[in-house]
Design an enzyme around this catalytic site. Structure first.
Site, PDB file in Angstrom:
ATOM      1  N   ASN A 124      -2.877   6.321  -0.952  1.00 22.94           N
ATOM      2  CA  ASN A 124      -2.647   6.661   0.589  1.00 22.94           C
ATOM      3  C   ASN A 124      -1.837   7.890   0.796  1.00 22.94           C
ATOM      4  O   ASN A 124      -1.871   8.241   2.028  1.00 22.94           O
ATOM      5  CB  ASN A 124      -1.830   5.281   1.201  1.00 22.94           C
ATOM      6  CG  ASN A 124      -2.694   4.183   1.364  1.00 22.94           C
ATOM      7  OD1 ASN A 124      -3.826   4.512   1.865  1.00 22.94           O
ATOM      8  ND2 ASN A 124      -2.563   3.066   0.998  1.00 22.94           N
ATOM      9  N   GLU A 164      -4.299   0.453  -8.356  1.00 20.29           N
ATOM     10  CA  GLU A 164      -3.077   1.473  -8.759  1.00 20.29           C
ATOM     11  C   GLU A 164      -2.062   0.526  -9.155  1.00 20.29           C
ATOM     12  O   GLU A 164      -1.580  -0.615  -8.538  1.00 20.29           O
ATOM     13  CB  GLU A 164      -2.663   2.048  -7.388  1.00 20.29           C
ATOM     14  CG  GLU A 164      -3.378   3.471  -7.043  1.00 20.29           C
ATOM     15  CD  GLU A 164      -2.383   4.231  -5.751  1.00 20.29           C
ATOM     16  OE1 GLU A 164      -2.269   5.323  -5.862  1.00 20.29           O
ATOM     17  OE2 GLU A 164      -2.457   3.161  -4.684  1.00 20.29           O
ATOM     18  N   SER A 217       1.030  -1.363   0.030  1.00 21.43           N
ATOM     19  CA  SER A 217      -0.001  -0.103  -0.271  1.00 21.43           C
ATOM     20  C   SER A 217       0.795   1.307   0.049  1.00 21.43           C
ATOM     21  O   SER A 217       0.350   2.180  -0.228  1.00 21.43           O
ATOM     22  CB  SER A 217      -0.895  -0.147   1.206  1.00 21.43           C
ATOM     23  OG  SER A 217      -0.195  -0.271   2.446  1.00 21.43           O
ATOM     24  N   HIS A 260      -1.866  -2.310  -6.488  1.00 20.14           N
ATOM     25  CA  HIS A 260      -2.357  -2.107  -5.323  1.00 20.14           C
ATOM     26  C   HIS A 260      -3.826  -2.077  -5.243  1.00 20.14           C
ATOM     27  O   HIS A 260      -4.651  -1.194  -5.821  1.00 20.14           O
ATOM     28  CB  HIS A 260      -1.838  -0.854  -4.657  1.00 20.14           C
ATOM     29  CG  HIS A 260      -2.408  -0.503  -3.355  1.00 20.14           C
ATOM     30  ND1 HIS A 260      -2.557   0.772  -3.206  1.00 20.14           N
ATOM     31  CD2 HIS A 260      -2.659  -1.012  -2.343  1.00 20.14           C
ATOM     32  CE1 HIS A 260      -3.130   1.050  -2.039  1.00 20.14           C
ATOM     33  NE2 HIS A 260      -3.194  -0.226  -1.458  1.00 20.14           N
TER      34      HIS A 260
HETATM   35  N1  CAA Z   1     -16.127  -8.534   1.239  1.00 20.15           N
HETATM   36  C1  CAA Z   1     -16.916  -8.609  -0.044  1.00 20.15           C
HETATM   37  N2  CAA Z   1     -18.039  -7.797  -0.195  1.00 20.15           N
HETATM   38  C2  CAA Z   1     -18.282  -6.932   0.752  1.00 20.15           C
HETATM   39  C3  CAA Z   1     -17.605  -6.726   1.896  1.00 20.15           C
HETATM   40  C4  CAA Z   1     -16.359  -7.400   2.035  1.00 20.15           C
HETATM   41  N3  CAA Z   1     -15.656  -7.494   3.284  1.00 20.15           N
HETATM   42  N4  CAA Z   1     -18.210  -5.577   2.571  1.00 20.15           N
HETATM   43  C5  CAA Z   1     -19.310  -5.362   1.745  1.00 20.15           C
HETATM   44  N5  CAA Z   1     -19.466  -6.078   0.927  1.00 20.15           N
HETATM   45  C6  CAA Z   1     -20.213  -5.822  -0.258  1.00 20.15           C
HETATM   46  C7  CAA Z   1     -21.772  -6.336   0.407  1.00 20.15           C
HETATM   47  O1  CAA Z   1     -22.024  -7.778  -0.068  1.00 20.15           O
HETATM   48  C8  CAA Z   1     -22.640  -5.449  -0.605  1.00 20.15           C
HETATM   49  O2  CAA Z   1     -22.766  -6.289  -1.891  1.00 20.15           O
HETATM   50  P1  CAA Z   1     -24.001  -5.743  -2.844  1.00 20.15           P
HETATM   51  O3  CAA Z   1     -24.198  -4.261  -2.896  1.00 20.15           O
HETATM   52  O4  CAA Z   1     -23.653  -6.586  -4.126  1.00 20.15           O
HETATM   53  O5  CAA Z   1     -25.001  -6.234  -2.153  1.00 20.15           O
HETATM   54  C9  CAA Z   1     -22.053  -4.207  -0.996  1.00 20.15           C
HETATM   55  O6  CAA Z   1     -20.350  -4.431  -0.469  1.00 20.15           O
HETATM   56  C10 CAA Z   1     -22.122  -2.965  -0.039  1.00 20.15           C
HETATM   57  O7  CAA Z   1     -22.007  -3.432   1.474  1.00 20.15           O
HETATM   58  P2  CAA Z   1     -23.225  -3.269   2.641  1.00 20.15           P
HETATM   59  O8  CAA Z   1     -24.520  -2.769   2.100  1.00 20.15           O
HETATM   60  O9  CAA Z   1     -23.128  -4.176   3.599  1.00 20.15           O
HETATM   61  O10 CAA Z   1     -22.442  -2.092   3.132  1.00 20.15           O
HETATM   62  P3  CAA Z   1     -22.221  -0.450   2.642  1.00 20.15           P
HETATM   63  O11 CAA Z   1     -23.058  -0.017   1.645  1.00 20.15           O
HETATM   64  O12 CAA Z   1     -21.898   0.321   3.642  1.00 20.15           O
HETATM   65  O13 CAA Z   1     -20.905  -0.724   1.795  1.00 20.15           O
HETATM   66  C11 CAA Z   1     -18.245  -0.806   1.720  1.00 20.15           C
HETATM   67  C12 CAA Z   1     -19.731  -1.314   2.424  1.00 20.15           C
HETATM   68  C13 CAA Z   1     -18.440  -1.156   0.253  1.00 20.15           C
HETATM   69  C14 CAA Z   1     -17.281  -1.382   2.554  1.00 20.15           C
HETATM   70  C15 CAA Z   1     -18.572   0.958   1.872  1.00 20.15           C
HETATM   71  O14 CAA Z   1     -18.758   1.203   2.936  1.00 20.15           O
HETATM   72  C16 CAA Z   1     -17.342   1.549   1.356  1.00 20.15           C
HETATM   73  O15 CAA Z   1     -17.033   1.662   0.142  1.00 20.15           O
HETATM   74  N6  CAA Z   1     -16.500   1.877   2.150  1.00 20.15           N
HETATM   75  C17 CAA Z   1     -15.122   2.648   1.973  1.00 20.15           C
HETATM   76  C18 CAA Z   1     -14.194   1.587   1.503  1.00 20.15           C
HETATM   77  C19 CAA Z   1     -12.718   2.214   1.159  1.00 20.15           C
HETATM   78  O16 CAA Z   1     -12.541   3.391   1.152  1.00 20.15           O
HETATM   79  N7  CAA Z   1     -11.756   1.472   0.803  1.00 20.15           N
HETATM   80  C20 CAA Z   1     -10.754   1.565   0.635  1.00 20.15           C
HETATM   81  C21 CAA Z   1      -9.956   1.587   2.005  1.00 20.15           C
HETATM   82  S1  CAA Z   1      -8.242   2.144   1.850  1.00 20.15           S
HETATM   83  C22 CAA Z   1      -7.488   0.772   0.983  1.00 20.15           C
HETATM   84  O17 CAA Z   1      -7.798  -0.411   0.972  1.00 20.15           O
HETATM   85  C23 CAA Z   1      -5.884   1.136   0.674  1.00 20.15           C
HETATM   86  C24 CAA Z   1      -4.852   0.741   1.595  1.00 20.15           C
HETATM   87  O18 CAA Z   1      -3.908   0.714   1.031  1.00 20.15           O
HETATM   88  C25 CAA Z   1      -5.085   0.993   3.068  1.00 20.15           C
END
Ligand code: CAA
Length: 283
Positions: free
Chosen positions: A190, A152, A119, A140
């Site tokens: 990040n 990325e 990351s 990434h």
């Molecule tokens: N694995 C697989 N699918 C998942 C999941 C997981 N861990 N969590 C949620 N989902 C799926 C659900 O099954 C649902 O699917 P459908 O729409 O097809 O039914 C969908 O995602 C939406 O989930 P929820 O309705 O339960 O919840 P939500 O609408 O709040 O969405 C989320 C959850 C997608 C995580 C959303 O909150 C989100 O986009 N959050 C931000 C995530 C983000 O910013 N990620 C980047 C993090 S930084 C990173 O990764 C880089 C790094 O290097 C640190």
């Protein structure tokens, strides 16, 4: 160059997600970890995700079984000799990654591409641990991998254009969107995300608002799906601190200094959702 066989090294949250999307795209996937139990845990995550898709009638039971049949368990690093591409998704420690890359370089066929899901760590330094820095690249993925569209793609100093285009094409086959980024600490995702999260922690530390208020402002005011403190818990506070330290060390600029409250939580073992407690508590 055609990619058929993928090896994913590290069967944690990210590795399992990467293996899942590769298997769904029709690749043969070796899911590797040191311990069998870790591989089983990764497989269980994939199974659970696919079962949810079946329940939502987005795929049939047969589709699910076909995808699962594409994933083969591995606990032997020499399995790298069967891979066209190896995607590493292990702990974010440069010494661990370089040691793994040196080993993978020994066993992987000469044509194989070695990719890292790091990351924020330098791809060029990881590549230098191999005799094929021209075939090493950053790939990434974002968490949760099956949901998030972005990958990325980071070129190291020596990465060839051929390798870049193979990875770009593979990313599209995974139904993700590749975005090219150069090799600097934190890349783009990040470098922009973590200072925002760190600033939210400072706002909490300074008593500007409650954790709920800070998250609500960013959710309702900026349309972020999660507030920054909830997102930090979701990513892991140790990971957030590590990335801030990488930015701080890499640029030598105090604007990236990690908030003391973030350090304190990590020292307490309050690492977020995975430990049941971070800024919030979890069942
Ligand atoms: N694995 C697989 N699918 C998942 C999941 C997981 N861990 N969590 C949620 N989902 C799926 C659900 O099954 C649902 O699917 P459908 O729409 O097809 O039914 C969908 O995602 C939406 O989930 P929820 O309705 O339960 O919840 P939500 O609408 O709040 O969405 C989320 C959850 C997608 C995580 C959303 O909150 C989100 O986009 N959050 C931000 C995530 C983000 O910013 N990620 C980047 C993090 S930084 C990173 O990764 C880089 C790094 O290097 C640190």
């Amino acid at each position: 160059m055609e990619i058929k066989n993928v090896m994913v090294v590290g069967a944690g949250q990210m590795g399992a997600g990467i293996a899942q999307v590769c298997a769904q795209a029709g690749y043969q996937v070796l899911l590797h970890d040191i311990k069998e139990a870790a591989v089983e845990k990764g497989l269980a995550v994939i199974q659970k995700n696919l079962t949810r898709q079946v329940e939502k009638e987005r795929m049939t039971e047969d589709d699910k079984n076909m995808i699962l049949a594409n994933v083969i368990k591995s606990t032997t690093i020499t399995d790298a000799e069967n891979a066209d591409i190896i995607i590493e998704a292990v702990v974010e420690k440069v010494e661990v990654k370089t040691a793994i890359f040196t080993e993978l370089d020994r066993y992987a066929p000469a044509h194989a591409i070695l990719a890292s899901n790091t990351s924020s760590l330098p791809i060029t330094e990881i590549a230098a641990a191999t005799k094929r820095p021209d075939r090493v690249i950053g790939m990434h993925f974002m968490n949760p991998v099956p949901v998030m569209k972005l990958v990325e793609i980071i070129r190291g100093l020596a990465t060839t254009e051929e390798v870049f285009s193979v990875i770009e094409m593979m990313t599209k086959k995974l139904k993700k969107v590749p975005v090219a980024v150069n090799d600097f600490p934190g890349f783009i995702s990040n470098r922009v995300l973590m200072p925002m999260i760190n600033e939210a922690v400072y706002a909490l530390y300074e008593g500007v608002a409650s954790k709920e208020a800070i998250d609500e402002v960013m959710k309702l005011g900026m349309n972020h799906p999660m507030g920054p403190l909830t997102l930090a818990d979701f990513i892991g506070l140790d990971t957030c601190l590590f990335i801030m330290e990488t930015l701080h060390d890499g640029f030598g600029d105090d604007k990236y200094r990690p908030c003391p409250l973030l350090r304190k939580y990590v020292k307490a073992g309050w690492l977020g959702k995975k430990t049941g407690r971070g800024f919030y508590t979890y069942e």
